[in-house]
Design an enzyme around this catalytic site. Structure first.
Site, PDB file in Angstrom:
ATOM      1  N   THR A  56       0.922  -1.125   0.000  1.00  0.00           N
ATOM      2  CA  THR A  56       0.000   0.000   0.000  1.00  0.00           C
ATOM      3  C   THR A  56       0.947   1.155   0.000  1.00  0.00           C
ATOM      4  O   THR A  56       2.088   1.006   0.404  1.00  0.00           O
ATOM      5  CB  THR A  56      -0.850  -0.002   1.302  1.00  0.00           C
ATOM      6  N   ARG A  78     -14.034  -6.927  -1.796  1.00  0.00           N
ATOM      7  CA  ARG A  78     -13.400  -6.803  -0.471  1.00  0.00           C
ATOM      8  C   ARG A  78     -12.795  -5.400  -0.320  1.00  0.00           C
ATOM      9  O   ARG A  78     -12.138  -4.889  -1.207  1.00  0.00           O
ATOM     10  CB  ARG A  78     -12.313  -7.863  -0.323  1.00  0.00           C
ATOM     11  N   GLY A 132     -10.414  -3.092   2.359  1.00  0.00           N
ATOM     12  CA  GLY A 132      -9.552  -3.151   3.548  1.00  0.00           C
ATOM     13  C   GLY A 132      -9.580  -1.857   4.340  1.00  0.00           C
ATOM     14  O   GLY A 132     -10.525  -1.068   4.249  1.00  0.00           O
ATOM     15  N   THR A 165      -0.126   0.564   6.729  1.00  0.00           N
ATOM     16  CA  THR A 165      -0.040  -0.512   5.743  1.00  0.00           C
ATOM     17  C   THR A 165       0.067  -1.834   6.484  1.00  0.00           C
ATOM     18  O   THR A 165       0.763  -1.926   7.489  1.00  0.00           O
ATOM     19  CB  THR A 165       1.155  -0.343   4.791  1.00  0.00           C
ATOM     20  N   GLY A 166      -0.664  -2.835   6.008  1.00  0.00           N
ATOM     21  CA  GLY A 166      -0.598  -4.128   6.678  1.00  0.00           C
ATOM     22  C   GLY A 166      -1.858  -4.925   6.450  1.00  0.00           C
ATOM     23  O   GLY A 166      -2.615  -4.655   5.521  1.00  0.00           O
ATOM     24  N   SER A 167      -2.075  -5.913   7.303  1.00  0.00           N
ATOM     25  CA  SER A 167      -3.249  -6.782   7.168  1.00  0.00           C
ATOM     26  C   SER A 167      -4.489  -5.957   7.495  1.00  0.00           C
ATOM     27  O   SER A 167      -4.826  -5.743   8.659  1.00  0.00           O
ATOM     28  CB  SER A 167      -3.116  -7.984   8.091  1.00  0.00           C
TER      29      SER A 167
HETATM   30  N1  ASP Z   1      -3.807  -2.580   4.172  1.00  0.00           N
HETATM   31  C1  ASP Z   1      -4.022  -2.942   2.798  1.00  0.00           C
HETATM   32  C2  ASP Z   1      -5.315  -3.672   2.660  1.00  0.00           C
HETATM   33  O1  ASP Z   1      -5.634  -4.467   3.520  1.00  0.00           O
HETATM   34  C3  ASP Z   1      -2.958  -3.817   2.255  1.00  0.00           C
HETATM   35  C4  ASP Z   1      -1.594  -3.353   2.465  1.00  0.00           C
HETATM   36  O2  ASP Z   1      -1.315  -2.446   3.236  1.00  0.00           O
HETATM   37  O3  ASP Z   1      -0.726  -3.950   1.835  1.00  0.00           O
HETATM   38  O4  ASP Z   1      -5.976  -3.515   1.656  1.00  0.00           O
END
Ligand code: ASP
Length: 338
Positions: free
Chosen positions: A205, A233, A235, A256-258
């Protein structure tokens, strides 16, 4: 005039291993981050707003195919791209966001239009595209977002029937192609035993936070989401408070992350809330969210944050996070690994 003006950016966190990255790829990432930081720095040096600096930085990151946002976005389970973005102005608490767009070249500019020209905060899908079209934003064919590298990651994720964060997939794809050469494009290509697929290990991201010379902060985030995600979906990235937040009274944050875990922890806002309600420093609040709270629910990733005094923090709980910052009059600093 605030002499602490600064911009920070990230290009995603995850399993970014030195061993799986070639020296030339590493150089390319540093150069890309450096160029974006220099551009953001120029906006701030010219007296531009933090909002202008973060929009410009994220627009450039979206145009760079190395990162999972705009061109270079990951693929959905249907082999398509669905893009999300958000932006927030810390001086007014105004915000704009869009999600699930497929043809808007720069999702962050659409989010900015929502902030500036709509009474709403978040638009999705067809409605978001109609809004962007009415604002005269540039549209592209869906194939514009295609890149060979993300396609390879998607084939691997699809072969494993799971969704993967961006940089974990890149690590895997690199291991896979070095082991199998031309076979790396095979959907059934297996990861090597020493590179187990962990669906929670890869994130990509882009984001930016800035403090301008007038003392205002802003934050922006943009993403293609996670590789092989289900169609529809969404996020954390386009959700104000989860993937992006800015308030002059506390700080500006881009994560940025899950995404699912960042949503459940309302991660970006939690940094600001801890500063406001617990009266802790920016660094302490961000550290608590990334190192203590997110790991409790298996949340992996990181964030970048700046406060109105120019304090800066870029914590992450993964192996790496593409990141950097630039203060006025100083050479930009970029980093990848821990
Ligand atoms: N946070 C982003 C999402 O879940 C993905 C990412 O940061 O890589 O869409």
């Amino acid at each position: 005039m605030n002499s602490n003006a600064v911009i920070a950016i990230h290009g995603g966190a995850g399993t970014i291993l030195r061993a799986s990255m070639s020296a030339s790829a590493e150089t390319e990432y540093h150069a890309a981050l450096h160029a974006v930081l220099s551009a953001g720095q120029r906006v701030l040096a010219d007296g531009g707003s933090a909002l202008d600096a973060v929009s410009e930085a994220v627009r450039l990151l979206e145009d760079c195919p190395l990162f999972n946002a705009g061109r270079g976005a990951v693929y959905t389970a249907a082999g398509t791209h669905e893009l999300d973005a958000a932006i927030m102005d810390g001086s007014t608490l105004e915000a704009g966001a869009i999600c699930c767009v497929k043809r808007v070249r720069n999702p962050i500019l659409a989010a900015r239009s929502v902030l500036e020209r709509s009474e709403h905060v978040l638009f999705t899908g067809a409605g978001a595209e109609a809004f962007a079209a009415a604002q005269g934003l540039e549209f592209v064919e869906p194939a514009y977002f295609d890149t060979e590298a993300r396609h390879r990651q998607w084939l691997i994720a699809r072969g494993q029937q799971r969704a993967m964060l961006d940089h974990d997939g890149a690590t895997l794809a690199a291991a896979s192609s070095s082991n199998h050469g031309a076979d790396a494009h095979d959907a059934h290509d297996e990861p090597t035993p020493h590179e187990p697929i962990d669906p929670n290990r890869k994130f990509g991201t882009v984001g930016a936070v800035a403090l301008d010379r007038h003392g205002h902060v802003a934050a922006a985030s943009s993403t293609g989401g996670v590789t092989n995600k289900q169609v529809g979906r969404v996020g954390d990235t386009p959700l104000i408070g989860a993937g992006c937040y800015a308030d002059d009274a506390t700080c500006a944050v881009s994560t940025t992350g899950s995404g699912e875990m960042f949503m459940r922890m309302v991660a970006a806002y939690d940094v600001a809330a801890q500063m406001a309600y617990r009266n802790v420093s920016l660094q302490e609040a961000a550290h608590d969210v990334v190192m203590n709270r997110l790991p409790k629910i298996d949340g992996r990733g990181g964030l970048i944050a700046v406060d109105a005094r120019g304090n800066l923090t870029l914590p992450f709980n993964t192996e790496g996070m593409y990141r950097g910052f630039a203060r006025l009059g100083e050479t930009p600093v970029t980093a990848i690994y821990r």
